[in-house]
Scaffold this active site. Structure first.
Site, PDB file in Angstrom:
ATOM      1  N   HIS A 181       0.593  -1.195  -0.007  1.00 37.66           N
ATOM      2  CA  HIS A 181       0.011   0.270  -0.188  1.00 37.66           C
ATOM      3  C   HIS A 181       1.012   1.468   0.156  1.00 37.66           C
ATOM      4  O   HIS A 181       1.934   1.691   0.183  1.00 37.66           O
ATOM      5  CB  HIS A 181      -0.935  -0.232   1.689  1.00 37.66           C
ATOM      6  CG  HIS A 181      -0.189   0.059   2.470  1.00 37.66           C
ATOM      7  ND1 HIS A 181      -0.157   0.967   3.570  1.00 37.66           N
ATOM      8  CD2 HIS A 181       0.284  -0.904   3.448  1.00 37.66           C
ATOM      9  CE1 HIS A 181       0.792   0.634   4.248  1.00 37.66           C
ATOM     10  NE2 HIS A 181       0.563  -0.550   4.378  1.00 37.66           N
ATOM     11  N   ASP A 182       0.320   2.282  -0.843  1.00 35.12           N
ATOM     12  CA  ASP A 182       0.321   3.862  -0.668  1.00 35.12           C
ATOM     13  C   ASP A 182       2.123   3.917  -1.467  1.00 35.12           C
ATOM     14  O   ASP A 182       3.154   5.085  -1.317  1.00 35.12           O
ATOM     15  CB  ASP A 182       0.163   4.448   0.604  1.00 35.12           C
ATOM     16  CG  ASP A 182      -0.709   4.216   1.228  1.00 35.12           C
ATOM     17  OD1 ASP A 182      -0.727   4.990   0.214  1.00 35.12           O
ATOM     18  OD2 ASP A 182      -0.257   3.471   2.050  1.00 35.12           O
ATOM     19  N   GLY A 196       5.136  -1.247   3.113  1.00 41.34           N
ATOM     20  CA  GLY A 196       3.786  -0.231   2.507  1.00 41.34           C
ATOM     21  C   GLY A 196       5.067   1.255   2.928  1.00 41.34           C
ATOM     22  O   GLY A 196       6.131   1.010   3.229  1.00 41.34           O
TER      23      GLY A 196
END
Length: 263
Positions: free
Chosen positions: A126-127, A144
């Site tokens: 994520h991200d 992440g």
């Protein structure tokens, strides 16, 4: 998207009626395309691929079997918010890759640029932000919030700690564990990764001049061979190379490092 062309969808694929497919998109058998998914022209989704949204995939991509694209992230703080994944153009995503959407604790978006090669079993958490022209070899893993600069190469089995920055044109050897930032142009290897000079051969292939390579070698000595702190090296590089465009990514790597650079 100008068209919504379903002619390339295999009868045994499942595509949500709200999904938007560009011209000449193909979706192979037993693949699933969920709601809030947009796929650009000439992109090929092979068999057994899962794409969930909100996800936007650009043009001329190839996504191979058993990849999971746009799934919810593995962050325990994630509570089902409608975060996104954006993928650019001309990417090759090989077998069993997993690419997760973002979180509201960060930018709410995972982003992959264009002209990248993600080999089998690559994980992008994520991200993350992956630039253009990168190569992530088999089993490379991004935790992440990782940023990977343009034309960076991560060897097979490389693991990158959360919030690390991988500078443009840098390279990590296979099996490296990256716990701090890799500055632009630098080669790294080891567990944890250590610097091993500039990525000279890669830069030659990309057309960097002899003068550019000489300047980068000198800059490497400033950072790693003169006993300077990162802050002191940054000051010297800014004073010596402020007008050299080749140095700007390297200087930016030092100036923007929150975790500190590899040593």
């Amino acid at each position: 998207m100008a068209t919504n062309d379903w002619s390339g969808v295999h009868p045994q694929a499942i595509v949500d009626p709200s999904a938007k497919l560009g011209a000449n998109v193909t979706v192979g058998p037993w693949s699933y395309i969920g709601p809030d998914v947009e796929i650009g022209d000439n992109t090929e989704i092979l068999s057994h691929v899962v794409v969930k949204g909100p996800t936007v995939i650009g043009k001329n991509n190839r996504i191979f079997q058993f990849s999971s694209i746009g799934e919810e992230c593995q962050d325990k703080k994630y509570a089902g918010e409608p975060t996104t994944l954006v993928i650019g153009d001309n990417n090759t995503i090989r077998e069993n890759c997993t690419i997760h959407r973002g979180t509201t604790q960060d930018r709410g978006e995972t982003r992959i640029g264009s002209d990248n090669l993600l080999m089998a079993y690559v994980h992008v958490a994520h991200d993350c932000v992956v630039g253009n022209g990168t190569i992530l070899a088999n089993c490379a893993t991004l935790a992440g919030h990782v940023t990977v600069g343009d034309f960076a190469i991560l060897g097979g089995g490389t693991m990158v700690h959360q919030f690390c920055h991988i500078g443009p044109h840098s390279m990590a050897a296979g099996g490296s564990i990256v716990l701090k930032d890799i500055p632009a142009y630098v080669m790294a290897s080891g567990q944890s990764a250590q610097p091993h000079g500039m990525n000279v051969e890669g830069l030659k292939r990309r057309g960097f001049s002899k003068e550019d390579l000489l300047a980068l070698r000198r800059a490497y000595k400033v950072i790693y061979r003169q006993g300077l702190t990162s802050e002191q090296a940054l000051v010297e590089l800014e004073q010596s190379y402020a007008d050299n465009p080749v140095m700007k990514p390297l200087i930016a790597s030092l100036r923007g490092s929150d975790r500190g650079i590899i040593r």
